[in-house]
Structure formats: structure tokens, C-alpha cells
Scaffold this motif. Structure first.
Motif, PDB file in Angstrom:
ATOM      1  N   GLY A   1       0.783  -1.231   0.000  1.00 26.30           N
ATOM      2  CA  GLY A   1       0.000   0.000   0.000  1.00 26.30           C
ATOM      3  C   GLY A   1       0.814   1.281   0.000  1.00 26.30           C
ATOM      4  N   ILE A   2       0.279   2.303   0.682  1.00 30.38           N
ATOM      5  CA  ILE A   2       0.851   3.656   0.640  1.00 30.38           C
ATOM      6  C   ILE A   2       1.361   4.023   2.028  1.00 30.38           C
ATOM      7  CG2 ILE A   2       0.258   6.098   0.278  1.00 30.38           C
ATOM      8  CD1 ILE A   2      -1.751   5.138  -1.836  1.00 30.38           C
ATOM      9  N   ASN A   3       2.582   4.551   2.053  1.00 29.77           N
ATOM     10  CA  ASN A   3       3.193   4.955   3.318  1.00 29.77           C
ATOM     11  C   ASN A   3       2.570   6.287   3.769  1.00 29.77           C
ATOM     12  OD1 ASN A   3       5.199   6.512   4.977  1.00 29.77           O
ATOM     13  ND2 ASN A   3       6.239   4.519   4.872  1.00 29.77           N
ATOM     14  N   LYS A   4       2.004   6.280   4.977  1.00 31.99           N
ATOM     15  CA  LYS A   4       1.240   7.442   5.445  1.00 31.99           C
ATOM     16  C   LYS A   4       2.123   8.683   5.602  1.00 31.99           C
ATOM     17  CE  LYS A   4      -0.695   4.555   8.641  1.00 31.99           C
ATOM     18  NZ  LYS A   4      -1.500   4.181   9.817  1.00 31.99           N
ATOM     19  N   LYS A   5       3.320   8.489   6.157  1.00 29.25           N
ATOM     20  CA  LYS A   5       4.194   9.644   6.402  1.00 29.25           C
ATOM     21  C   LYS A   5       4.700  10.222   5.075  1.00 29.25           C
ATOM     22  CE  LYS A   5       8.203  11.292   8.917  1.00 29.25           C
ATOM     23  NZ  LYS A   5       8.785  11.873   7.702  1.00 29.25           N
ATOM     24  N   GLU A   6       5.106   9.304   4.165  1.00 29.20           N
ATOM     25  CA  GLU A   6       5.599   9.784   2.860  1.00 29.20           C
ATOM     26  C   GLU A   6       4.498  10.548   2.123  1.00 29.20           C
ATOM     27  OE1 GLU A   6       7.200   6.418   0.750  1.00 29.20           O
ATOM     28  OE2 GLU A   6       8.807   6.161   2.224  1.00 29.20           O
ATOM     29  N   PHE A   7       3.266  10.061   2.251  1.00 28.87           N
ATOM     30  CA  PHE A   7       2.133  10.745   1.608  1.00 28.87           C
ATOM     31  C   PHE A   7       1.998  12.157   2.173  1.00 28.87           C
ATOM     32  CE2 PHE A   7      -2.190  12.036   0.978  1.00 28.87           C
ATOM     33  CZ  PHE A   7      -2.539  11.528  -0.259  1.00 28.87           C
ATOM     34  N   ASN A   8       2.055  12.242   3.507  1.00 24.52           N
ATOM     35  CA  ASN A   8       1.936  13.540   4.170  1.00 24.52           C
ATOM     36  C   ASN A   8       3.049  14.491   3.723  1.00 24.52           C
ATOM     37  OD1 ASN A   8       0.919  15.409   5.886  1.00 24.52           O
ATOM     38  ND2 ASN A   8       0.836  14.068   7.659  1.00 24.52           N
ATOM     39  N   ASP A   9       4.277  13.981   3.680  1.00 21.07           N
ATOM     40  CA  ASP A   9       5.425  14.812   3.271  1.00 21.07           C
ATOM     41  C   ASP A   9       5.256  15.298   1.834  1.00 21.07           C
ATOM     42  OD1 ASP A   9       6.421  14.315   5.726  1.00 21.07           O
ATOM     43  OD2 ASP A   9       7.939  12.857   5.080  1.00 21.07           O
ATOM     44  N   LYS A  10       4.725  14.419   0.972  1.00 20.67           N
ATOM     45  CA  LYS A  10       4.633  14.734  -0.452  1.00 20.67           C
ATOM     46  C   LYS A  10       3.503  15.728  -0.747  1.00 20.67           C
ATOM     47  CE  LYS A  10       4.901  11.820  -4.630  1.00 20.67           C
ATOM     48  NZ  LYS A  10       4.908  10.416  -5.080  1.00 20.67           N
ATOM     49  N   TYR A  11       2.364  15.582  -0.035  1.00 17.11           N
ATOM     50  CA  TYR A  11       1.176  16.390  -0.383  1.00 17.11           C
ATOM     51  C   TYR A  11       0.794  17.429   0.662  1.00 17.11           C
ATOM     52  CZ  TYR A  11       0.791  13.105  -4.158  1.00 17.11           C
ATOM     53  OH  TYR A  11       1.068  12.387  -5.271  1.00 17.11           O
ATOM     54  N   GLY A  12       1.481  17.388   1.814  1.00 17.43           N
ATOM     55  CA  GLY A  12       1.169  18.357   2.871  1.00 17.43           C
ATOM     56  C   GLY A  12      -0.220  18.161   3.456  1.00 17.43           C
ATOM     57  N   VAL A  13      -0.761  16.975   3.311  1.00 22.80           N
ATOM     58  CA  VAL A  13      -2.090  16.691   3.869  1.00 22.80           C
ATOM     59  C   VAL A  13      -2.082  15.229   4.325  1.00 22.80           C
ATOM     60  CG1 VAL A  13      -2.979  16.213   1.531  1.00 22.80           C
ATOM     61  CG2 VAL A  13      -4.579  16.646   3.343  1.00 22.80           C
ATOM     62  N   SER A  14      -2.847  14.959   5.385  1.00 26.20           N
ATOM     63  CA  SER A  14      -2.893  13.579   5.883  1.00 26.20           C
ATOM     64  C   SER A  14      -3.722  12.724   4.922  1.00 26.20           C
ATOM     65  CB  SER A  14      -3.520  13.588   7.274  1.00 26.20           C
ATOM     66  OG  SER A  14      -4.127  12.346   7.511  1.00 26.20           O
ATOM     67  N   ILE A  15      -3.292  11.495   4.703  1.00 23.28           N
ATOM     68  CA  ILE A  15      -4.033  10.613   3.772  1.00 23.28           C
ATOM     69  C   ILE A  15      -5.457  10.361   4.278  1.00 23.28           C
ATOM     70  CG2 ILE A  15      -3.121   8.443   4.762  1.00 23.28           C
ATOM     71  CD1 ILE A  15      -3.093   7.349   1.834  1.00 23.28           C
ATOM     72  N   TYR A  16      -5.668  10.453   5.601  1.00 21.06           N
ATOM     73  CA  TYR A  16      -7.018  10.230   6.158  1.00 21.06           C
ATOM     74  C   TYR A  16      -7.990  11.314   5.698  1.00 21.06           C
ATOM     75  CZ  TYR A  16      -4.632   7.083   9.408  1.00 21.06           C
ATOM     76  OH  TYR A  16      -3.877   6.080   9.949  1.00 21.06           O
ATOM     77  N   GLU A  17      -7.423  12.469   5.297  1.00 20.97           N
ATOM     78  CA  GLU A  17      -8.281  13.612   4.952  1.00 20.97           C
ATOM     79  C   GLU A  17      -8.676  13.640   3.481  1.00 20.97           C
ATOM     80  OE1 GLU A  17      -9.460  15.362   7.362  1.00 20.97           O
ATOM     81  OE2 GLU A  17      -8.153  14.227   8.730  1.00 20.97           O
ATOM     82  N   VAL A  18      -8.134  12.740   2.658  1.00 13.57           N
ATOM     83  CA  VAL A  18      -8.424  12.859   1.217  1.00 13.57           C
ATOM     84  C   VAL A  18      -9.469  11.830   0.782  1.00 13.57           C
ATOM     85  CG1 VAL A  18      -6.166  13.832   0.691  1.00 13.57           C
ATOM     86  CG2 VAL A  18      -6.496  11.370   0.479  1.00 13.57           C
ATOM     87  N   PHE A  19     -10.281  12.238  -0.187  1.00 12.51           N
ATOM     88  CA  PHE A  19     -11.371  11.403  -0.722  1.00 12.51           C
ATOM     89  C   PHE A  19     -12.107  10.706   0.427  1.00 12.51           C
ATOM     90  CE2 PHE A  19      -8.481  12.131  -4.190  1.00 12.51           C
ATOM     91  CZ  PHE A  19      -9.357  12.571  -5.161  1.00 12.51           C
ATOM     92  N   ASN A  20     -12.496   9.449   0.211  1.00 12.73           N
ATOM     93  CA  ASN A  20     -13.259   8.771   1.265  1.00 12.73           C
ATOM     94  C   ASN A  20     -12.428   7.673   1.942  1.00 12.73           C
ATOM     95  OD1 ASN A  20     -13.190   7.401  -1.082  1.00 12.73           O
ATOM     96  ND2 ASN A  20     -15.242   6.547  -0.946  1.00 12.73           N
ATOM     97  N   ILE A  21     -11.134   7.981   2.165  1.00 11.92           N
ATOM     98  CA  ILE A  21     -10.235   6.992   2.771  1.00 11.92           C
ATOM     99  C   ILE A  21     -10.791   6.503   4.120  1.00 11.92           C
ATOM    100  CG2 ILE A  21      -7.929   6.691   3.820  1.00 11.92           C
ATOM    101  CD1 ILE A  21      -7.675   6.719   0.824  1.00 11.92           C
ATOM    102  N   LYS A  22     -11.277   7.446   4.952  1.00 11.37           N
ATOM    103  CA  LYS A  22     -11.780   7.059   6.289  1.00 11.37           C
ATOM    104  C   LYS A  22     -12.937   6.062   6.155  1.00 11.37           C
ATOM    105  CE  LYS A  22     -10.815  11.148   9.022  1.00 11.37           C
ATOM    106  NZ  LYS A  22     -11.403  12.481   9.018  1.00 11.37           N
TER     107      LYS A  22
END
Ligand code: SAM
Ligand code: SF4
Length: 360
Positions: A306-327
């Protein structure tokens, strides 16, 4: 550092299921094509060091020795001083000792070989030209010449294929003892011979049973299931394909090739006459921040870990939990997580399209 994909659109024969961009090999066309490919690369390449180079098709190994020498003259235009992986796609019938030695001499360190099936009945149905014995002979030959990183493509869910037929293919596949195996469920694509002849796809339950069977057999041996359709021994994941799944930049050269560079995705023409007239690109799209994020999810979730949560945050400046309907997907159990990664839940990987469509 950059990655490069080069498309060689020639095949000896056309398989009954294939809708890739390819045509029957003709020497005069291949020579013209290589000239145009050289021009395309010279006009677009910016001199970066190349980390992975992948020559696909079509069937690059169908080119004759003079053309392959020309192809390597072209790949030597790149800065290959830090090249980590150099793959060339081949099929069994066009692999010769002489070609394999030439590949090795020119720095190819990974072969990707289309086998599809070992069963005579299906070899004929797919319009392929090898025998089971030839598969073993050619792969042994490649190993003797020193290739230590070989991928083999297998197709399953072939029309009216039984579990016994599949067992036979998987047994033979495992006997090859290669480093990497790609397994694709047969798709009957419009305008292919199978489609025109109204050949029926296998039913969904059998397709699923076959997928699970392959996964069990390969992971019980030393193969890791690391992407929906891909298995590898430890440290033999395809570095080049990981560039795509990690949503990184790469050059695409050749007929129908796609590339992703400096925030733009582009597709080359599929028209050989245009291509040979140096009219290369058919469309270019600027990737917005939101599209970049969509690609990150659609491509990244193809990886089993899958996708590394910290790397995602570093790359996009937003938590992966906050995008689309991930939650919501996590709540429904379609996605799962551990400390570092979010990934598609085991039982959903087979139906990953139903999850990925949320990000389209
Ligand atoms: C474009 S081929 C390149 C390899 C080489 N030309 C060969 O066929 O030996 C890449 C792989 O895609 C897979 N493939 C192509 N068409 C497919 C289809 N309609 N359904 C499932 N897999 C397919 C096959 O396993 C094939 O080896
Ligand atoms: S599957 Fe490979 S060999 Fe067959 S037509 Fe497609 S590209 Fe050519």
C-alpha cells in the motif's frame, strides 16, 4: 535520475487476445522506425542519469541482430552510468543464443519473457508459437549466459480452462525457478481474434478461484505477492514498474508510449506513418494537484503493502485520512492499516477496481 520506457511495436505473429500497439514485423518498417525513434530521443532527452530502462512492446526480441545493434546504439545516447535495471521484453521463439549474448554485452540485466501457457491446446488458441520444451531450453540458455533476473508472464482464466489445466501451468512455471512472475487473467478485448470469434470469458467464480490458487501456490514457494498481478523473490521486484506505481516521472519513447514529466502526462501517436514522420505526440495533459493525488492513490494501492502514510503527508502536505473517502473505506474494511501503511484489505485485492474507482 529518470526512468525510460521504449516501445518496439513489432511481433512475429499476432496473438489472438492482444490489443497492445503492435504490427507484424517487416524489416523495412523496423529500420525506418528505429531511425525515427533515434530522432525522437535525441530531440527530447535532457541528459539526466537513467536509473531504470525498459524496452517493451510488441516484441523487441523479434528485431534482427543489426537492428538490435542499432537499438543499443540508441540506448547508449542515455547517461547509463548509474543504471540499476535494464529490462527487455522477449518471447520464446525469437530468443537465440546470439541475441542473448548481445543483450548481456549491452548491459541488459533483466529479461521479461512472455510464456502465457505450457499447454499445447491453449498455445494454439492464443496463436503462440512455442512448445513447453522450448520454454525450458530457452530459459536455461538465458541463465547459462548469466541472466539472474528473469520475469515470466503467465495468463490464466483461458477459455474453458479447468483447475487441472491451471495446476499444470503453475507446476511448470514453478519448475522454471525464475525470479519474478506476472500473472494476468485473460481479458477478451474488442477487435482481437478471440473477440471477433465470440470466444467466451471464463465465469467470475472460476476466475477468482484461479487467482486465489495462483496466489497460494506462489506464496507457498519463495514468491512475495507485491502488486495485484506480480510476484517476486526477495529483492527482485521490478524497479521500473515500481516507478509507475509510485507515481514518479519517466520518459516514454516510441509508438503509443506514454510518459510523465515535470507535471505533464503525454501519449505518443499510435499511427506509424505519423511517428515515422516525426509527428510524435498525440496528447499532453497538465496534471493538477488534485489529479496528482488521484494518481498517487490509484497507482499506489496496486502495491500490496500500500501507501506509506508519512511519505504521503510529506509529499502532499495533507494527511491521507483527509483525502477522498479513505476514512469511510477504512471503516468499511475495504482498506486496512498498520503503523506505517494503508493498504487494500486482503480479501478485497481481487476486487481492487471497486476501491480504486472511488479515486477516479
Ligand atoms: C505486450 S506483451 C509483451 C511480451 C511479448 N510480446 C510476448 O507476448 O511474449 C505483455 C503481456 O501482457 C499480457 N497480456 C497481453 N494481452 C492480454 C490480455 N488481453 N489479457 C491478459 N493479459 C494480456 C501477456 O501476458 C503478455 O505477455
Ligand atoms: S502478446 Fe506479445 S507477441 Fe502477442 S501480439 Fe501482443 S505484443 Fe505481440
Amino acid at each position: 535520475m529518470r526512468s525510460v520506457y521504449i516501445h518496439i511495436p513489432f511481433c512475429h505473429d499476432i496473438c489472438s487476445y492482444c490489443d497492445f500497439c503492435k504490427t507484424r514485423y517487416r524489416k523495412d518498417w523496423a529500420d525506418l522506425y528505429l531511425e525515427s525513434l533515434k530522432y525522437e530521443i535525441k530531440s527530447k532527452y535532457n541528459g539526466e542519469k537513467i536509473r531504470t530502462l525498459y524496452i517493451g512492446g510488441g516484441t523487441p526480441s523479434v528485431l534482427d541482430i543489426d537492428e538490435l545493434n542499432m537499438l543499443f546504439e540508441i540506448t547508449n545516447l542515455f547517461d547509463l552510468s548509474e543504471l540499476e535495471e535494464f529490462t527487455i521484453e522477449c518471447n520464446i521463439e525469437s530468443l537465440t543464443n546470439e541475441k542473448l549474448i548481445l543483450f548481456k554485452k549491452n548491459g541488459v540485466n533483466r529479461l521479461s519473457i512472455g510464456v502465457q501457457t505450457f499447454n499445447d491446446k491453449y498455445i494454439k488458441l492464443l496463436n503462440r508459437n512455442h512448445t513447453k520444451d522450448e520454454v525450458f531450453e530457452k530459459i536455461e540458455m538465458a541463465k547459462m549466459i548469466g541472466f539472474e533476473n528473469i520475469n515470466v508472464d503467465l495468463m490464466y482464466a483461458l477459455p474453458s480452462e479447468t483447475m487441472e489445466d491451471l495446476e499444470y501451468d503453475v507446476d511448470n512455471m514453478l519448475r522454471l525457478n525464475v525470479e519474478h512472475i506476472s500473472c494476468y487473467s485473460l481479458m477478451i478485448e474488442p477487435n482481437t481474434k478471440l473477440f471477433i470469434n465470440k470466444v467466451k470469458s471464463i465465469d467470475e467464480d472460476t476466475d477468482y478461484e484461479m487467482y486465489k490458487y495462483i496466489e497460494k501456490r506462489l506464496t507457498n514457494r519463495e514468491y512475495n505477492h507485491y502488486e495485484i498481478s506480480n510476484y517476486s523473490k526477495n529483492n527482485y521486484e521490478s524497479k521500473h514498474n515500481l516507478v509507475y506505481w509510485n507515481n514518479e516521472y519517466y520518459y516514454g519513447f516510441g509508438l503509443s508510449a506514454s510518459g510523465y514529466l515535470e507535471g505533464y502526462r503525454y501519449d505518443n501517436t499510435k499511427n506509424m506513418n505519423k511517428y515515422n514522420a516525426h509527428d510524435y505526440i498525440s496528447n499532453v495533459v497538465k496534471i493538477s494537484d488534485e489529479d496528482r493525488l488521484r494518481y498517487e492513490l490509484i497507482l499506489g494501492f496496486r502495491k500490496i503493502h500500500g501507501i506509506n502514510k508519512k511519505e504521503f503527508n510529506d509529499k502532499y502536505g495533507v494527511s491521507i485520512y483527509e483525502v477522498f473517502n479513505i476514512k469511510e473505506l477504512l471503516d468499511k474494511g475495504m482498506l486496512s492499516e498498520d503503523t506505517d501503511y494503508i493498504f487494500i484489505s486482503g480479501e478485497w485485492i481481487y476486487r481492487s477496481n471497486e476501491i480504486l474507482v472511488n479515486f477516479v
